[in-house]
Design an enzyme around this catalytic site. Structure first.
Site, PDB file in Angstrom:
ATOM      1  N   ALA A 131      29.468 108.742  62.462  1.00  0.00           N
ATOM      2  CA  ALA A 131      30.789 108.333  61.998  1.00  0.00           C
ATOM      3  C   ALA A 131      30.646 107.570  60.683  1.00  0.00           C
ATOM      4  CB  ALA A 131      31.470 107.458  63.045  1.00  0.00           C
ATOM      5  N   GLY A 170      28.581 110.029  66.476  1.00  0.00           N
ATOM      6  CA  GLY A 170      29.777 110.858  66.607  1.00  0.00           C
ATOM      7  C   GLY A 170      29.509 112.327  66.379  1.00  0.00           C
ATOM      8  N   GLU A 178      28.279 113.570  69.683  1.00  0.00           N
ATOM      9  CA  GLU A 178      29.451 113.563  70.561  1.00  0.00           C
ATOM     10  C   GLU A 178      30.356 114.749  70.265  1.00  0.00           C
ATOM     11  OE1 GLU A 178      30.497 109.046  71.710  1.00  0.00           O
ATOM     12  OE2 GLU A 178      30.331 109.382  69.549  1.00  0.00           O
ATOM     13  N   GLU A 236      24.068 104.219  68.547  1.00  0.00           N
ATOM     14  CA  GLU A 236      25.081 103.180  68.394  1.00  0.00           C
ATOM     15  C   GLU A 236      24.617 101.778  68.789  1.00  0.00           C
ATOM     16  OE1 GLU A 236      27.517 106.989  68.674  1.00  0.00           O
ATOM     17  OE2 GLU A 236      25.653 106.198  69.498  1.00  0.00           O
TER      18      GLU A 236
END
Length: 260
Positions: free
Chosen positions: A66, A112, A115, A135
């Site tokens: 991200a 992300g 994900e 993360e």
């Protein structure tokens, strides 16, 4: 539709959505998440599209994570809203999409990015792929479904280790874990993914939509997946695809599914 961060193309029933932010290693910012939602929505509505392939531009990254600069100063409320909005708008949306979605993972799929790949119905990776959820090294946890989908795919123990260590695994380890279905060379990644898409396209799109609903039901709390399967199985009997498929079988010919 024109996009700032994506390239969307359709050819021979396959929609290819390419995240195109190579200078940022295709990192997900809010604008890209919104554009991805729109691109998937448009592809899913196109009756000519039978399979969607999601990939990243360049050789370095599928999606390297991200865009941290967008939320580094968020408070608790804003952080929760960020995760909730992203899951609803994109990650859960892809998982429940009625058109099959294959992630073609080239290079880094981190945070992300992993994900996003896990939200797709399955994954094909190039040999240079590196995957992980780092993360916790930033003082936060995966917020776009990573703590839920990773254990479903690789098992609780492996997921715990991957997330707690914030480490990366390579393509072959991802294959061993069941995180990806196939590993191939960088040059052959899209060709193999399109070949698999072609095999899917030969079958009933109506039945495949029912398969997605039935399999996904197994992973939803409070939902009886067996009942969902029974319901979807029964509904197939009322479709033109079922009539064509069974007739073609009995007549010993190749089925020509109308997709209805």
């Amino acid at each position: 539709m024109a996009y700032n961060n994506l390239i969307a193309q359709t050819n021979n029933g396959i929609a290819t959505i390419t995240i195109n932010r190579p200078k940022k290693l295709n990192a997900l910012n809010m604008e890209t998440i919104q554009e991805l939602h729109e691109a998937f929505k448009d592809a899913n509505k196109d009756t000519q599209v039978k399979v969607i392939i999601l990939t990243g531009s360049g050789e370095k990254a599928f999606v390297a994570g991200a865009d941290i600069s967008e939320f580094a100063d968020f408070d608790e409320k804003e952080g929760g809203e960020l995760a909730a909005k992203g899951q609803k708008l994109l990650f859960d949306y892809i998982e429940a999409l009625s058109t099959p979605v294959i992630a073609a993972v080239n290079g880094f799929a981190l945070g992300g990015g992993l994900e996003l790949a896990m939200a797709c119905h399955f994954r094909v990776a190039s040999i240079n792929a590196k995957m992980g959820l780092p993360e916790v090294s930033l003082g936060v946890i995966p917020g776009y479904g990573g703590t839920q989908r990773l254990p479903q795919l690789v098992g609780k123990g492996r997921a715990m280790e991957m997330v707690m260590t914030a480490g990366m695994i390579d393509a072959n380890q991802a294959l061993e874990y069941g995180l990806v279905n196939h590993v191939t060379s960088e040059d052959e990644l899209m060709a193999l993914t399109e070949k698999i898409a072609g095999k899917i396209m030969r079958n009933s799109s109506v039945a495949i939509k029912a398969v997605i609903k039935a399999i996904n039901a197994n992973y939803k709390d409070g939902v009886d997946g067996f009942k969902t399967e029974i319901k979807q199985f029964g509904k197939c009997f009322g479709t033109e695809d079922f009539k064509e498929g069974t007739t073609a079988f009995l007549e010993k010919r190749k089925a020509d599914f109308p997709g209805k």
